[in-house]
Write a protein that holds these residues in place. Structure first.
Motif, short mmCIF file in Angstrom:
data_model
loop_
_atom_site.label_atom_id
_atom_site.label_comp_id
_atom_site.label_asym_id
_atom_site.label_seq_id
_atom_site.Cartn_x
_atom_site.Cartn_y
_atom_site.Cartn_z
N LYS A 256 0.82 -1.22 0.00
CA LYS A 256 0.00 0.00 0.00
C LYS A 256 0.85 1.27 0.00
O LYS A 256 0.34 2.36 -0.31
N THR A 257 2.13 1.14 0.34
CA THR A 257 3.01 2.33 0.34
C THR A 257 3.64 2.57 -1.02
O THR A 257 4.30 3.59 -1.22
N MET A 258 3.45 1.66 -1.96
CA MET A 258 4.13 1.76 -3.25
C MET A 258 3.40 2.74 -4.18
O MET A 258 2.21 3.03 -4.01
N LYS A 259 4.11 3.19 -5.18
CA LYS A 259 3.54 4.09 -6.18
C LYS A 259 2.52 3.33 -7.04
O LYS A 259 2.72 2.15 -7.34
N LYS A 260 1.46 3.98 -7.42
CA LYS A 260 0.50 3.37 -8.33
C LYS A 260 1.17 3.14 -9.69
O LYS A 260 1.80 4.04 -10.22
N GLY A 261 1.02 1.91 -10.18
CA GLY A 261 1.65 1.58 -11.45
C GLY A 261 3.06 1.05 -11.31
O GLY A 261 3.70 0.72 -12.31
N ALA A 262 3.56 0.94 -10.06
CA ALA A 262 4.85 0.28 -9.84
C ALA A 262 4.68 -1.21 -10.13
O ALA A 262 3.56 -1.72 -10.23
N VAL A 263 5.78 -1.91 -10.28
CA VAL A 263 5.75 -3.31 -10.71
C VAL A 263 6.53 -4.19 -9.75
O VAL A 263 7.63 -3.82 -9.31
N LEU A 264 5.95 -5.35 -9.43
CA LEU A 264 6.65 -6.41 -8.69
C LEU A 264 6.88 -7.58 -9.63
O LEU A 264 5.94 -8.04 -10.29
N VAL A 265 8.10 -8.08 -9.68
CA VAL A 265 8.39 -9.32 -10.41
C VAL A 265 8.88 -10.34 -9.39
O VAL A 265 9.95 -10.16 -8.79
N ASP A 266 8.08 -11.38 -9.17
CA ASP A 266 8.39 -12.36 -8.13
C ASP A 266 9.04 -13.60 -8.75
O ASP A 266 8.36 -14.54 -9.15
N VAL A 267 10.36 -13.60 -8.79
CA VAL A 267 11.09 -14.73 -9.37
C VAL A 267 11.08 -15.92 -8.42
O VAL A 267 11.33 -17.06 -8.82
N ALA A 268 10.73 -15.68 -7.16
CA ALA A 268 10.66 -16.75 -6.16
C ALA A 268 9.32 -17.48 -6.19
O ALA A 268 9.06 -18.32 -5.32
N ASP A 291 -3.94 -3.32 -5.42
CA ASP A 291 -3.70 -1.97 -4.87
C ASP A 291 -2.92 -1.09 -5.83
O ASP A 291 -2.05 -0.30 -5.42
N GLY A 292 -3.22 -1.23 -7.11
CA GLY A 292 -2.58 -0.38 -8.11
C GLY A 292 -1.19 -0.81 -8.51
O GLY A 292 -0.54 -0.16 -9.34
N VAL A 293 -0.69 -1.92 -7.94
CA VAL A 293 0.67 -2.40 -8.22
C VAL A 293 0.59 -3.62 -9.14
O VAL A 293 -0.13 -4.58 -8.86
N VAL A 294 1.34 -3.58 -10.23
CA VAL A 294 1.34 -4.66 -11.20
C VAL A 294 2.21 -5.80 -10.68
O VAL A 294 3.36 -5.59 -10.31
N HIS A 295 1.67 -7.01 -10.66
CA HIS A 295 2.39 -8.21 -10.22
C HIS A 295 2.68 -9.11 -11.42
O HIS A 295 1.75 -9.51 -12.13
N TYR A 296 3.93 -9.43 -11.62
CA TYR A 296 4.33 -10.41 -12.64
C TYR A 296 4.87 -11.61 -11.88
O TYR A 296 5.91 -11.53 -11.22
N CYS A 297 4.15 -12.74 -11.96
CA CYS A 297 4.49 -13.91 -11.14
C CYS A 297 4.46 -15.19 -11.97
O CYS A 297 3.88 -16.21 -11.55
N VAL A 298 5.07 -15.17 -13.13
CA VAL A 298 5.08 -16.35 -14.01
C VAL A 298 6.01 -17.41 -13.42
O VAL A 298 7.17 -17.13 -13.13
N ALA A 299 5.47 -18.61 -13.25
CA ALA A 299 6.21 -19.66 -12.55
C ALA A 299 7.22 -20.40 -13.42
O ALA A 299 8.00 -21.19 -12.90
N ASN A 300 7.19 -20.17 -14.71
CA ASN A 300 8.20 -20.79 -15.57
C ASN A 300 8.75 -19.76 -16.55
O ASN A 300 8.69 -19.92 -17.76
#
Length: 371
Positions: A256-268, A291-300
């Motif tokens: 919730k503290t992140m900028k709107k439109g920021a991105v997370l890439v979860d390699v884990a 919450d406005g944050v883009v999540h990229y969580c592709v498992a392969n």
């Protein structure tokens, strides 16, 4: 030994367990290799290439599971594949069992001997069969993150490297291991403002010496992590505890503290993900927004660059496959304690402690399996 490889059936998975060159090595050592028709299409290897290398092409995966003494794959077996495993059969592939109780239960029920690439070690304590895919995923994380930052994909509309007169994007990389190093290398190369967080002073020192002024390093405690996440345009989750579920380092409150439109890439994400709001996605639908944050969580992730990934993977998996085929899995594991670390399930028992602990299952030492 009869060795088989099948066409991967996970969503948008184009890699293959054995290249034609690997098949040639196995057949040259006197082993029979079965390849499901079309298995190599994703890397540009036709059935004819495999036949030239000495493989027998078969029509279905079911024939391979019914005949092969060892099945060599890339991704964890899907439910339909797990149903075809049989007692005593060797499964040699990535498994990532800690966050996957359903797969673990099925492998236990199968009675198969399951050797996981991701927990095989080396003399320096590294994970040599995981490393090439970590290198690929780390580099891809920046490509994927840069795309997700584009406005058309839900992002802030920020160019990683900026342009003269406009500041570059801020990239926070959580974890300074193989994934983190490669992600930071790519991001710094594009001109981004990069910060790498890790808890090991030795890792931070090595990263500082390598990157010098091209990237900053910070000790990963709660305060530093929260500050970096809040300021970042792109956060790459690159933490790993071998064989165990990834720790949830970025909470929903931090999101919730992140900028709107920021991105997370979860390699884990293969190990459950290191963001509390992560869930696995596919190449068909790689992102979602919380919450406005883009999540990229592709498992392969490496499956998207299948040719590069397959050849990099075969470079490190083939020597062990040859050793297992030559000696049998018990003798191969007796002689090589590092390969022994790869044994996750045997004869209906979990033989890797982190998996047993995370899933609340009884643990049987691998030494008992090879006794």
């Amino acid at each position: 030994m009869i060795v088989g490889t099948v066409k991967e059936i996970k969503n948008h998975e184009y890699r293959v367990g054995l290249t034609p060159e690997s098949v040639h090595e196995l057949t040259a050592h006197g082993h029979r290799v079965l390849v499901e028709t079309g298995a190599g299409e994703g890397i540009g290897a036709s059935d004819a290439f495999y036949e030239k290398a000495g493989a027998d092409i078969v029509a279905t995966a079911a024939e391979i599971f019914a005949t092969a003494e060892m099945v060599v794959k890339v991704k964890e077996p899907q439910a339909a594949e797990r149903a075809m495993l049989r007692p005593g059969q060797i499964l040699y592939t990535y498994l990532h069992l800690a966050p996957d109780p359903d797969q673990t239960r099925d492998l236990i029920a199968s009675g198969a001997t399951c050797i996981a690439y991701e927990t095989v070690t080396d003399a320096s304590g590294g994970l040599p069969l995981l490393k090439p895919m970590s290198q690929v995923a780390g580099r891809m994380a920046i490509q994927a993150g840069a795309t997700a930052l584009e406005k058309a994909h839900g992002g802030r509309g920020v160019l990683l490297g900026g342009v003269p007169g406009v500041l570059p994007a801020k990239v926070a990389v959580i974890g300074g291991g193989v994934v983190g190093f490669n992600a930071a290398q790519m991001a710094a190369g594009l001109g981004a403002d990069v910060t790498i967080l890790d808890r090991s002073p030795e890792v931070l020192e090595k990263l500082g010496m390598y990157f010098e002024a091209r990237a900053k390093t910070r000790f990963s405690n709660r305060a530093n992590l929260a500050e970096c996440v809040a300021e970042a345009d792109l956060v790459v989750g690159a933490v790993l505890i071998p064989g165990a579920a990834a720790p949830k380092l970025v909470s929903a409150d931090m999101l919730k503290t992140m900028k709107k439109g920021a991105v997370l890439v979860d390699v884990a994400i293969d190990q459950g993900g290191c963001f509390e709001t992560s869930h696995a996605t596919t190449h068909a639908e790689p992102t979602y927004i919380v919450d406005g944050v883009v999540h990229y969580c592709v498992a392969n992730m490496p499956g998207a660059v299948a040719r590069t990934s397959t050849y990099a993977l075969n470079n490190v998996t083939l020597p062990h496959a040859l050793r297992i085929a030559e000696l049998g899995w018990k003798e191969a594991l007796r002689r090589d304690p590092h390969l022994r670390e790869g044994l996750n399930v045997w004869d209906g028992k979990v033989t890797y402690r982190a998996v047993a602990d995370d899933l609340g299952l009884p643990y049987t030492p691998a030494e008992e399996a090879i006794a």
